[in-house]
Write an enzyme that holds these catalytic residues in place. Sequence first.
Site, short mmCIF file in Angstrom:
data_model
loop_
_atom_site.label_atom_id
_atom_site.label_comp_id
_atom_site.label_asym_id
_atom_site.label_seq_id
_atom_site.Cartn_x
_atom_site.Cartn_y
_atom_site.Cartn_z
N TYR A 142 3.74 43.43 10.24
CA TYR A 142 3.12 42.32 10.96
C TYR A 142 2.45 41.32 10.03
CZ TYR A 142 4.35 44.12 15.48
OH TYR A 142 5.08 44.51 16.57
N ARG A 145 5.24 39.06 9.06
CA ARG A 145 5.57 38.14 10.14
C ARG A 145 4.52 37.04 10.29
NH1 ARG A 145 7.61 41.34 15.41
NH2 ARG A 145 8.29 39.21 15.91
N ASN A 181 7.68 34.98 23.44
CA ASN A 181 7.46 34.88 21.99
C ASN A 181 6.00 35.12 21.63
OD1 ASN A 181 10.17 34.21 21.88
ND2 ASN A 181 9.78 32.02 21.83
N HIS A 198 3.93 38.69 25.97
CA HIS A 198 4.00 39.75 24.96
C HIS A 198 2.90 39.68 23.93
CE1 HIS A 198 8.60 40.37 25.82
NE2 HIS A 198 7.83 40.96 26.70
N CYS A 206 -8.99 45.95 18.82
CA CYS A 206 -9.59 47.12 18.20
C CYS A 206 -9.16 48.39 18.92
CB CYS A 206 -11.12 47.00 18.21
SG CYS A 206 -11.96 48.42 17.46
N CYS A 252 -19.03 48.85 15.02
CA CYS A 252 -17.74 49.43 15.42
C CYS A 252 -16.92 49.88 14.21
CB CYS A 252 -16.94 48.44 16.27
SG CYS A 252 -15.36 49.14 16.85
N GLU A 317 24.56 30.55 24.24
CA GLU A 317 25.70 31.24 24.85
C GLU A 317 25.36 31.59 26.29
OE1 GLU A 317 24.25 35.53 22.95
OE2 GLU A 317 26.01 34.50 22.15
#
Length: 350
Positions: A142, A145, A181, A198, A206, A252, A317
Amino acid sequence: ALPISCKPPYTHGRESRSVDPVRTHSSRRCAGGCNSKIILMILFRGTSRRLLFQVCCSLKQMYAGTLGTRLQMAHPSSSMAGFREVFAKAKHIAVITGAGVSAESGVPTFRGPGGYWRKWQAQQIATPEAFSRNPSRVWEFYHYRREVMLSKIPNAAHISIAECEARLSKQGRKVVVVTQNIDELHRRAGSKDLLEIHGSLFKTRCTNCGNVKENYKSPICPALAGKGAPDPETEDANIPVEDLPRCEEHGCNGLLRPHVVWFGETLDSNILTEVEKELDVCDLCLVVGTSSVVYPAAMFAPQVAARGVPVAEFNMETTSATNSFRFHFQGPCGTTLPKALARHETEIIM
């Protein structure tokens, strides 16, 4: 991301990300002809009965060849003039987008035979199990990306959608984008009314306190600097878990994960409710750069078409859903979409 069979371990009022359910064998079918067991795998407790009924009807239309006699459907029109007439009258436009719209910006899709990061495909890395086993490898993926996306810009398709939304809003008309996306290119192009089903590459969650936060740091943590190279021969960095991105909420320090929907996980029911509301009231729907195989998003446009609303597909397509739509425009979205969404001669300039 690549579709895989759904593993539904989570049933907290959210929907699961999956592939074509009618290709999965089961002995039970609903009265509408659909596979009820698989439908229930996809549509969990939080889904309205009305949407479930609509989904069954939509799937029956899309996959009648699998379930029985193929429905006879007219071929979609490729008339831009015809589309423009419908567009000029539309008051509420829903635009559903997939990976194809961002591919023209040079965004890797991790699909198909060549869709590998190192020696893995996305469905092998983008899972809760993979993160549990090797959070360092998943974060490298990630991080790569995220860094790639920081070098990309919205293309003509993103921009034409955003400009259309801004222009029509001044006329009391609405354009809402429902995207699969996670690259935020729609947001960067200027789209305001945006539902990212998504999640986003640039948000973290977290694993301890659940806090979700925007994060545009580059690198996201010092240990990931220079890591994440996609070459097959690259060795895992094996970064200690304590050096991976951590929560900054007071007291945290939990391990962060990307705020995206992984394979086997479920979509946010609140977002899906918003999507359902938009699809129920739209009077024109555009499907842009999506293969119509990742569920539940693949159900959205056929659900709209089933109630008689014009649907226009813009894609490189044809897809399994193409023949259920009113229009189909084949070619790069960055070429076809700006022509389709340009100001119509009947619009009042403001």
